[in-house]
Design an enzyme around this catalytic site. Structure first.
Site, PDB file in Angstrom:
ATOM      1  CD  GLU A 231      -2.943  -1.163   0.396  1.00  0.00           C
ATOM      2  OE1 GLU A 231      -3.156  -0.129  -0.244  1.00  0.00           O
ATOM      3  OE2 GLU A 231      -3.615  -2.189   0.267  1.00  0.00           O
ATOM      4  CB  CYS A 265      -1.765   7.091   0.757  1.00  0.00           C
ATOM      5  SG  CYS A 265      -3.085   6.255   1.644  1.00  0.00           S
TER       6      CYS A 265
HETATM    7  P1  NAP Z   1       8.426   5.244   4.380  1.00  0.00           P
HETATM    8  O1  NAP Z   1       9.588   6.104   4.586  1.00  0.00           O
HETATM    9  O2  NAP Z   1       8.383   4.362   3.207  1.00  0.00           O
HETATM   10  O3  NAP Z   1       8.269   4.378   5.739  1.00  0.00           O
HETATM   11  C1  NAP Z   1       7.268   3.411   5.887  1.00  0.00           C
HETATM   12  C2  NAP Z   1       7.769   2.343   6.833  1.00  0.00           C
HETATM   13  O4  NAP Z   1       8.893   1.692   6.236  1.00  0.00           O
HETATM   14  C3  NAP Z   1       8.242   2.853   8.184  1.00  0.00           C
HETATM   15  O5  NAP Z   1       7.908   1.910   9.181  1.00  0.00           O
HETATM   16  C4  NAP Z   1       9.742   2.907   8.004  1.00  0.00           C
HETATM   17  O6  NAP Z   1      10.459   2.806   9.213  1.00  0.00           O
HETATM   18  C5  NAP Z   1       9.964   1.677   7.168  1.00  0.00           C
HETATM   19  N1  NAP Z   1      11.223   1.650   6.440  1.00  0.00           N
HETATM   20  C6  NAP Z   1      11.825   2.661   5.768  1.00  0.00           C
HETATM   21  N2  NAP Z   1      12.977   2.236   5.208  1.00  0.00           N
HETATM   22  C7  NAP Z   1      13.093   0.918   5.521  1.00  0.00           C
HETATM   23  C8  NAP Z   1      14.083  -0.080   5.241  1.00  0.00           C
HETATM   24  N3  NAP Z   1      15.160   0.185   4.511  1.00  0.00           N
HETATM   25  N4  NAP Z   1      13.903  -1.318   5.736  1.00  0.00           N
HETATM   26  C9  NAP Z   1      12.811  -1.594   6.484  1.00  0.00           C
HETATM   27  N5  NAP Z   1      11.864  -0.706   6.789  1.00  0.00           N
HETATM   28  C10 NAP Z   1      11.994   0.543   6.306  1.00  0.00           C
HETATM   29  O7  NAP Z   1       7.070   6.048   4.282  1.00  0.00           O
HETATM   30  P2  NAP Z   1       6.617   7.280   5.140  1.00  0.00           P
HETATM   31  O8  NAP Z   1       7.307   8.476   4.640  1.00  0.00           O
HETATM   32  O9  NAP Z   1       6.692   6.960   6.565  1.00  0.00           O
HETATM   33  O10 NAP Z   1       5.052   7.316   4.727  1.00  0.00           O
HETATM   34  C11 NAP Z   1       4.563   8.107   3.743  1.00  0.00           C
HETATM   35  C12 NAP Z   1       4.284   7.308   2.486  1.00  0.00           C
HETATM   36  O11 NAP Z   1       3.361   6.268   2.766  1.00  0.00           O
HETATM   37  C13 NAP Z   1       3.591   8.157   1.435  1.00  0.00           C
HETATM   38  O12 NAP Z   1       4.121   7.889   0.185  1.00  0.00           O
HETATM   39  C14 NAP Z   1       2.141   7.719   1.524  1.00  0.00           C
HETATM   40  O13 NAP Z   1       1.415   7.961   0.353  1.00  0.00           O
HETATM   41  C15 NAP Z   1       2.305   6.277   1.829  1.00  0.00           C
HETATM   42  N6  NAP Z   1       1.086   5.714   2.427  1.00  0.00           N
HETATM   43  C16 NAP Z   1       0.350   4.834   1.704  1.00  0.00           C
HETATM   44  C17 NAP Z   1      -0.823   4.309   2.217  1.00  0.00           C
HETATM   45  C18 NAP Z   1      -1.646   3.334   1.445  1.00  0.00           C
HETATM   46  O14 NAP Z   1      -2.480   2.666   2.052  1.00  0.00           O
HETATM   47  N7  NAP Z   1      -1.462   3.197   0.149  1.00  0.00           N
HETATM   48  C19 NAP Z   1      -1.235   4.683   3.480  1.00  0.00           C
HETATM   49  C20 NAP Z   1      -0.480   5.587   4.205  1.00  0.00           C
HETATM   50  C21 NAP Z   1       0.696   6.087   3.657  1.00  0.00           C
HETATM   51  P3  NAP Z   1      11.246   4.068   9.871  1.00  0.00           P
HETATM   52  O15 NAP Z   1      10.227   5.019  10.323  1.00  0.00           O
HETATM   53  O16 NAP Z   1      11.976   3.422  10.991  1.00  0.00           O
HETATM   54  O17 NAP Z   1      12.136   4.608   8.794  1.00  0.00           O
END
Ligand code: NAP
Length: 457
Positions: A231, A265
């Site tokens: 997602e 999102c």
């Molecule tokens: P993100 O940076 O991708 O982080 C999401 C999760 O991934 C966090 O728990 C993060 O942990 C973890 N993570 C990051 N790098 C990682 C790695 N190398 N290995 C393992 N885990 C890792 O996203 P975000 O900035 O928090 O969230 C915003 C994004 O989410 C936006 O693009 C939004 O559109 C999307 N989103 C989508 C939905 C949907 O249902 N489609 C819903 C909500 C949000 P850490 O915090 O420890 O880095």
């Protein structure tokens, strides 16, 4: 080596909690308990687990204020919206408790010369859930509720920013007596996430987050033949046709785009307007924005909260600058609010983003509106589909049948007519293209990590 999980209040910039990364012993124990839970639960009646989901819902309802405050303090959400998020959790839990057992009944098939077979929905093993900070409670419940009902244990790696929410949910799961190993929050390093994906006991990976992280983790999951659901990001189009109720459309667009300070999102990030109503719509939108009250997220009178973190503020500011440097025009000025202590960003309305603008196909994760004026409906659809993403969208028109025809032309996983896109437990939620694959919620969310096993007689 990753640092400890640190929770910083985006309104005061104070560090409110910090947790050490999980030790190897904690990870080993979590895996061993989750696997034992999975094996022990096989064959147990699903109704028993449905009752536990109801218990968890009741506890969350009882602690609603506390949970809402924990979310608000960690990632800045307006308190009213934080309460609504807890309400959504209750709806999801109660939906799966009420409707899930029926959905998990074996489904009959006929084959050959009228021979019978049954499809059984069985648990498949441990699901690792990697979740983001923007909906710190409901993103977890969306994965936990269906998988718990099915019998899949869930290990959570939450975003560092909302570690306090992760802890609160685990404590509630213990209190609801979900069972040892059924749900475990771990403050995992990225390396530990990789290690879990390589562990044969882990059978599923549910990621909600950015497309970049989703792709990377899905690649690692695939290398171990761990099934994934993704997602990811979105750059949703909001189409307002010439015959639309423009007042309602402008009001809905403003409200939906500013929800969670624009960090959703499925927010309507690209407003695609029929030329006949574009001026009226923009005037109405400006009026909506002029009424906003920035302030403390815990103050009921506040209508726009800060962004979740300094990183979020810096990234969004850079994106707006880049968009303008490459030709976008500013219809409503905004940006970082220097005179306020928190990570505030006043809404910006941009227009004139052209395909050669490096920001044209980027997701602005904050209160930035993009306006596109289209010559006709064909152009509206073209602009809408000219995106790396395909999560959701909306079409506004007085003629619902015609709106539906346009909705069918959009390359996304969800389209809403005369209403902004939102989550409902009953409706499949997910996207296509760089918005990911797989579906959460509804019956599809329940089957996502099921072993759909056929027994042929
Ligand atoms: P993100 O940076 O991708 O982080 C999401 C999760 O991934 C966090 O728990 C993060 O942990 C973890 N993570 C990051 N790098 C990682 C790695 N190398 N290995 C393992 N885990 C890792 O996203 P975000 O900035 O928090 O969230 C915003 C994004 O989410 C936006 O693009 C939004 O559109 C999307 N989103 C989508 C939905 C949907 O249902 N489609 C819903 C909500 C949000 P850490 O915090 O420890 O880095």
């Amino acid at each position: 080596m990753m640092m400890a999980y640190t929770v910083t209040n985006p309104y005061t910039k104070e560090v409110i909690a910090s947790y050490e990364v999980a030790s190897q012993a904690e990870v080993d124990q979590a895996l061993q308990r989750a696997q034992a839970y999975y094996l022990a639960t096989k064959g147990q009646p699903v109704e028993k687990r449905a009752q536990k989901l109801l218990k968890l819902a009741d506890l969350m309802e009882e602690r609603k204020e506390q949970l809402a405050k924990t979310a608000s303090l960690s990632m800045g959400k307006l308190i009213g919206q934080a309460r609504s998020e807890v309400d959504l959790c209750l709806e999801i839990l109660r939906y799966y408790a009420a409707r899930g057992p029926q959905m998990l009944r074996a489904k009959p098939y006929l084959y050959g010369a009228r021979q019978e077979a049954f499809l059984h929905y069985e648990a498949s093993g441990i699901v690792l859930a990697v979740e983001p900070w923007n909906f710190p409670h409901s993103q977890v419940i969306r994965v936990l509720a269906p998988n718990y009902l099915l019998g899949n244990p869930v290990i959570l790696k939450h975003a560092g920013q909302v570690a306090t929410c992760a802890q609160a949910l685990e404590e509630l799961a213990v209190e609801a007596d979900l069972g040892t190993g059924a749900f475990k929050n771990l403050f995992l390093s990225y390396q530990q996430v990789d290690n879990l994906l390589a562990d044969r006991r882990v059978s599923g990976l549910a990621v909600t987050g950015s497309s970049q992280v989703g792709k990377m983790l899905a690649g690692k999951a695939a290398a171990n033949l761990v099934k994934s659901s993704l997602e990811l990001g979105g750059n949703d189009a909001f189409l307002v046709l010439a015959d639309a109720d423009v007042k309602k459309a402008a009001h809905d667009a403003a409200r939906a785009r500013l929800r969670n300070s624009g960090q959703v999102c499925t927010a309507p990030k690209r407003l695609i307007l029929a030329k006949e109503i574009a001026t009226e719509f923009c005037d109405l939108l400006k009026k909506e924005l002029a009424q906003l009250k920035l302030g403390n997220p815990l103050d009921e009178a506040t209508t726009l909260a800060p962004l979740a973190s300094e990183v979020a503020l810096t990234n969004l500011t850079k994106q707006v600058t880049a968009a303008c440097e490459n030709g976008a025009q500013v219809l409503v000025e905004g940006g970082p609010v220097a005179e306020m202590a928190g990570y505030f960003f006043k809404p910006v309305v941009l227009r004139g983003l052209t395909p050669d603008n490096p920001m044209y196909d980027q997701e602005f994760f904050g209160p930035v509106f993009q306006i596109y004026q289209a010559q006709d409906e064909a152009e509206m659809v073209t602009i809408a589909n000219e995106s790396q993403y395909g999560l959701a969208g909306a079409v506004y028109s007085q003629d619902k049948v015609h709106a539906d025809e346009l909705a069918q032309k959009l390359s996304t996983g969800q389209v809403f007519i005369n209403q902004p896109a939102t989550s409902h437990p009953e409706l499949p939620f997910g996207g296509v293209k760089n918005s990911g694959y797989g579906r959460e919620l509804s019956d599809l969310g329940l089957y996502e990590f099921a072993n759909c096993k056929i027994i042929a007689w």
